[in-house]
Write an enzyme that holds these catalytic residues in place. Structure first.
Site, PDB file in Angstrom:
ATOM      1  N   ASP A 241       0.835  -1.196   0.000  1.00 44.37           N
ATOM      2  CA  ASP A 241       0.000   0.000   0.000  1.00 44.37           C
ATOM      3  C   ASP A 241       0.882   1.262   0.000  1.00 44.37           C
ATOM      4  O   ASP A 241       2.073   1.182   0.323  1.00 44.37           O
ATOM      5  CB  ASP A 241      -0.902  -0.063   1.251  1.00 44.37           C
TER       6      ASP A 241
ATOM      7  N   GLY B  24      -9.457   5.241   1.703  1.00 45.79           N
ATOM      8  CA  GLY B  24     -10.099   6.045   2.746  1.00 45.79           C
ATOM      9  C   GLY B  24     -11.499   5.561   3.076  1.00 45.79           C
ATOM     10  O   GLY B  24     -12.425   6.355   3.230  1.00 45.79           O
TER      11      GLY B  24
HETATM   12  P1  13P Z   1      -8.904   4.666   6.048  1.00 48.45           P
HETATM   13  O1  13P Z   1      -7.866   4.722   7.127  1.00 48.45           O
HETATM   14  O2  13P Z   1      -9.655   5.939   5.919  1.00 48.45           O
HETATM   15  O3  13P Z   1      -9.802   3.488   6.213  1.00 48.45           O
HETATM   16  O4  13P Z   1      -8.131   4.502   4.660  1.00 48.45           O
HETATM   17  C1  13P Z   1      -7.367   3.361   4.453  1.00 48.45           C
HETATM   18  C2  13P Z   1      -6.669   3.357   3.160  1.00 48.45           C
HETATM   19  O5  13P Z   1      -7.118   3.914   2.188  1.00 48.45           O
HETATM   20  C3  13P Z   1      -5.410   2.618   3.097  1.00 48.45           C
HETATM   21  O6  13P Z   1      -4.861   2.602   1.834  1.00 48.45           O
END
Ligand code: 13P
Length: 292
Positions: free
Chosen positions: A79, A222
């Site tokens: 990620d 997100g």
């Molecule tokens: P959140 O922390 O808002 O759930 O977002 C996670 C995310 O997009 C990780 O790549």
């Protein structure tokens, strides 16, 4: 499912989204994999630069290999990767996908850096044991449009996130065509973290327009704090992967705090409540994303 590419095609065919959950340790891994196994759906384990430094790059790849060997559709994504060196290391380790996050940079620079990682991923096709998609290479995701950077509880919307920072379809088309990415993460009203002053609503019309403009699967980052109604509309509009982190982090912390109250000193006992709390979040989100 032999590969993440195959899982994405399955999600498109069934008009669902694959859940992507971030973890930093083996407890997080256990919670995500057990919940997905119970429900019989594919799942993506996400590890940011910091998260994979903590659990270990080779270690998380090994855990996923074991789960895959046991017949589970578990994939691993490097990620938000800001460093080119770390993106290359994730590809060399055979991760199923990597996100090169240059969304904070101007479009031209974002295209140049993202394409560099796509070319690198395409060149590394030999000797793969984990990422075995049809092209034999790690999939590359690119991001366009700023959505903040922190998976934590925020007082207010981060600076730089607004209606204006949402991804424009014409820019998205150019970005995807010129980089050759496999997955695309836009800004459509989504924001990393839980916003205390109120989570923005998703721009569903923008998702539909982006879906028309680009050919690759759309990824919604997100995910924490987004309403069920918005999630379902986003999936119907074309979102095929959804990322959740902050909600999982909060559940884990609260679960461990509860476990510690018992006075237990055996980690597998006081950590168990943390795992259970994470599993509740994962189960609930997977049910919604997979329309179960
Ligand atoms: P959140 O922390 O808002 O759930 O977002 C996670 C995310 O997009 C990780 O790549």
């Amino acid at each position: 499912m032999k590969s993440l590419r195959e899982a994405l095609a399955w999600a498109e065919k069934n008009q669902v989204a694959i859940g992507h959950f971030n973890i930093s340790d083996s407890e997080g891994f256990k919670a995500v994999v057990e919940a997905a196994k119970e429900l019989g759906v594919p799942v993506i384990i996400g590890v940011s630069e910091g998260e994979r430094a903590f659990i270990g790059l080779q270690e998380v790849v090994s855990l996923v290999k074991i789960a895959r060997g046991n017949g589970l559709d578990v994939f691993v994504n490097a990620d938000h990767t800001y460093s080119m060196e770390k993106a290359r290391a994730a590809i060399d380790a055979g991760m199923d996908s990597v996100i090169i996050d240059e969304a904070g940079k101007p479009l031209e620079e974002n295209i140049k850096l993202t394409k560099e990682i796509v070319d690198y991923a395409r060149s590394r096709t030999k000797g793969r044991t984990l990422s075995i998609d049809s092209q034999g290479s790690t999939l590359v995701e690119g991001e366009l449009g700023f959505i903040g950077v922190s998976s934590k509880v925020l007082e207010k919307l981060p600076d730089g996130v607004s209606q204006d920072s949402q991804t424009k379809p014409e820019d998205a088309k150019r970005f995807v065509e010129e980089t050759g990415i496999d997955l695309f993460a836009p800004s459509v009203g989504n924001v990393h973290g839980l916003v205390k002053s109120g989570q923005p609503k998703l721009n569903i019309e923008r998702i539909k327009a982006l879906r028309e403009a680009v050919k690759v699967p759309l990824v919604l980052h997100g995910g924490s704090g987004i309403s069920d109604e918005d999630f379902l509309s986003a999936i119907a509009a074309g979102i095929r992967v959804i990322h959740i982190n902050t909600e999982l982090r909060l559940a884990y912390k609260e679960g461990i705090a509860e476990g510690l109250k018992s006075g237990e000193i055996a980690p597998y006992k006081f950590m168990e409540t943390g795992v259970e709390e994470m599993k509740k979040v994962v189960r609930e989100r997977l049910r919604l994303f997979n329309k179960l």
